[in-house]
Design a protein around this motif. Structure first.
Motif, PDB file in Angstrom:
ATOM      1  N   LEU A 163       0.836  -1.196   0.000  1.00 13.90           N
ATOM      2  CA  LEU A 163       0.000   0.000   0.000  1.00 13.90           C
ATOM      3  C   LEU A 163       0.874   1.250   0.000  1.00 13.90           C
ATOM      4  O   LEU A 163       0.554   2.242  -0.661  1.00 13.90           O
ATOM      5  CB  LEU A 163      -0.945  -0.013   1.203  1.00 13.90           C
ATOM      6  N   GLU A 164       1.989   1.208   0.712  1.00 10.78           N
ATOM      7  CA  GLU A 164       2.934   2.324   0.704  1.00 10.78           C
ATOM      8  C   GLU A 164       3.474   2.548  -0.714  1.00 10.78           C
ATOM      9  O   GLU A 164       3.634   3.699  -1.147  1.00 10.78           O
ATOM     10  CB  GLU A 164       4.078   2.060   1.677  1.00 10.78           C
ATOM     11  N   ARG A 165       3.724   1.466  -1.446  1.00 10.31           N
ATOM     12  CA  ARG A 165       4.202   1.587  -2.832  1.00 10.31           C
ATOM     13  C   ARG A 165       3.138   2.233  -3.720  1.00 10.31           C
ATOM     14  O   ARG A 165       3.454   3.031  -4.604  1.00 10.31           O
ATOM     15  CB  ARG A 165       4.576   0.209  -3.381  1.00 10.31           C
ATOM     16  N   ILE A 166       1.870   1.883  -3.506  1.00  9.52           N
ATOM     17  CA  ILE A 166       0.788   2.481  -4.283  1.00  9.52           C
ATOM     18  C   ILE A 166       0.745   3.984  -4.022  1.00  9.52           C
ATOM     19  O   ILE A 166       0.635   4.790  -4.954  1.00  9.52           O
ATOM     20  CB  ILE A 166      -0.571   1.808  -3.958  1.00  9.52           C
ATOM     21  N   ILE A 167       0.842   4.374  -2.762  1.00 13.50           N
ATOM     22  CA  ILE A 167       0.842   5.799  -2.413  1.00 13.50           C
ATOM     23  C   ILE A 167       2.007   6.507  -3.092  1.00 13.50           C
ATOM     24  O   ILE A 167       1.845   7.581  -3.687  1.00 13.50           O
ATOM     25  CB  ILE A 167       0.915   5.980  -0.879  1.00 13.50           C
ATOM     26  N   TYR A 168       3.186   5.905  -3.015  1.00 18.89           N
ATOM     27  CA  TYR A 168       4.375   6.498  -3.633  1.00 18.89           C
ATOM     28  C   TYR A 168       4.152   6.724  -5.130  1.00 18.89           C
ATOM     29  O   TYR A 168       4.445   7.794  -5.665  1.00 18.89           O
ATOM     30  CB  TYR A 168       5.592   5.594  -3.402  1.00 18.89           C
TER      31      TYR A 168
END
Length: 197
Positions: free
Chosen positions: A168-173
């Motif tokens: 999910l952090e990668r999606i935000i990034y």
């Protein structure tokens, strides 16, 4: 999933839009009420935006934020208040905390979704202390380029909320920093993440 405009009237010399009534709560009210947030709502927003774009109804929303997303009691998501567009004028009506680079295309919506997910996970916005006077600047000298780098130097969600899933952090990034990351890529990533959860 987009609230319909019924009429435009003037009240005391000011234009007023008449929209369909939608029973429900804004995403902001859901966040403040600690009612639980579902990633499926964001996936529904992305699917709606893609459908509106494909049908030619709305190229992009442009002012996505928790106040402009209504969750009906059934769980259906409705969008309200797209950014104003004035043909032939370079006018941007948006909320800079959710569209800090003042995009005037669907990247505005992708960035806003990433920022909203970040806010839900961390309780804060990624961009509070940035040089807003350079927002939307597409070119400029060294000062502008260096200042715009502040937009990309936000605190990673896992530093503020260690329970943040890495995917999910990668999606935000990608939503915030990858210019070519659009609605189709976001849809695929959310579907994959939700499917594994």
């Amino acid at each position: 999933n987009l609230v319909r405009l019924r009429d435009q009237i003037n009240v005391e010399g000011r234009p007023v839009l008449v929209l369909d009534f939608v029973r429900g709560k804004t995403l902001r009210e859901k966040i403040r009420g600690l009612e639980g947030i579902h990633l499926n709502w964001f996936l529904a927003v992305v699917r709606t935006l893609l459908s509106l774009r494909e049908s030619g109804s709305l190229e992009y929303h442009g002012d996505l934020k928790p106040e402009n997303i209504i969750i009906k009691p059934s769980g259906k998501v409705m969008l309200i208040d797209p950014a104003m567009r004035i043909p032939g004028h370079n006018v941007v009506t948006t909320t800079p905390h959710y569209n800090p680079l003042l995009h005037t295309d669907s990247k505005a919506d992708v960035m806003a979704i990433g920022i909203m997910i970040y806010e839900i996970l961390t309780g804060t916005l990624p961009f509070d202390d940035v040089p807003w006077e350079y927002a939307g600047a597409k070119s400029g000298g060294e000062t502008v380029r260096l200042s715009l780098s502040f937009f990309y130097s936000y605190c990673p969600p896992q530093m503020l909320n260690p329970k943040t899933p890495l995917d999910l952090e990668r999606i935000i990034y990608r939503c915030i920093t990858v210019a070519s990351y659009g609605l189709p890529e976001l849809k695929a990533d959310l579907e994959e993440f939700i499917g594994r959860a």
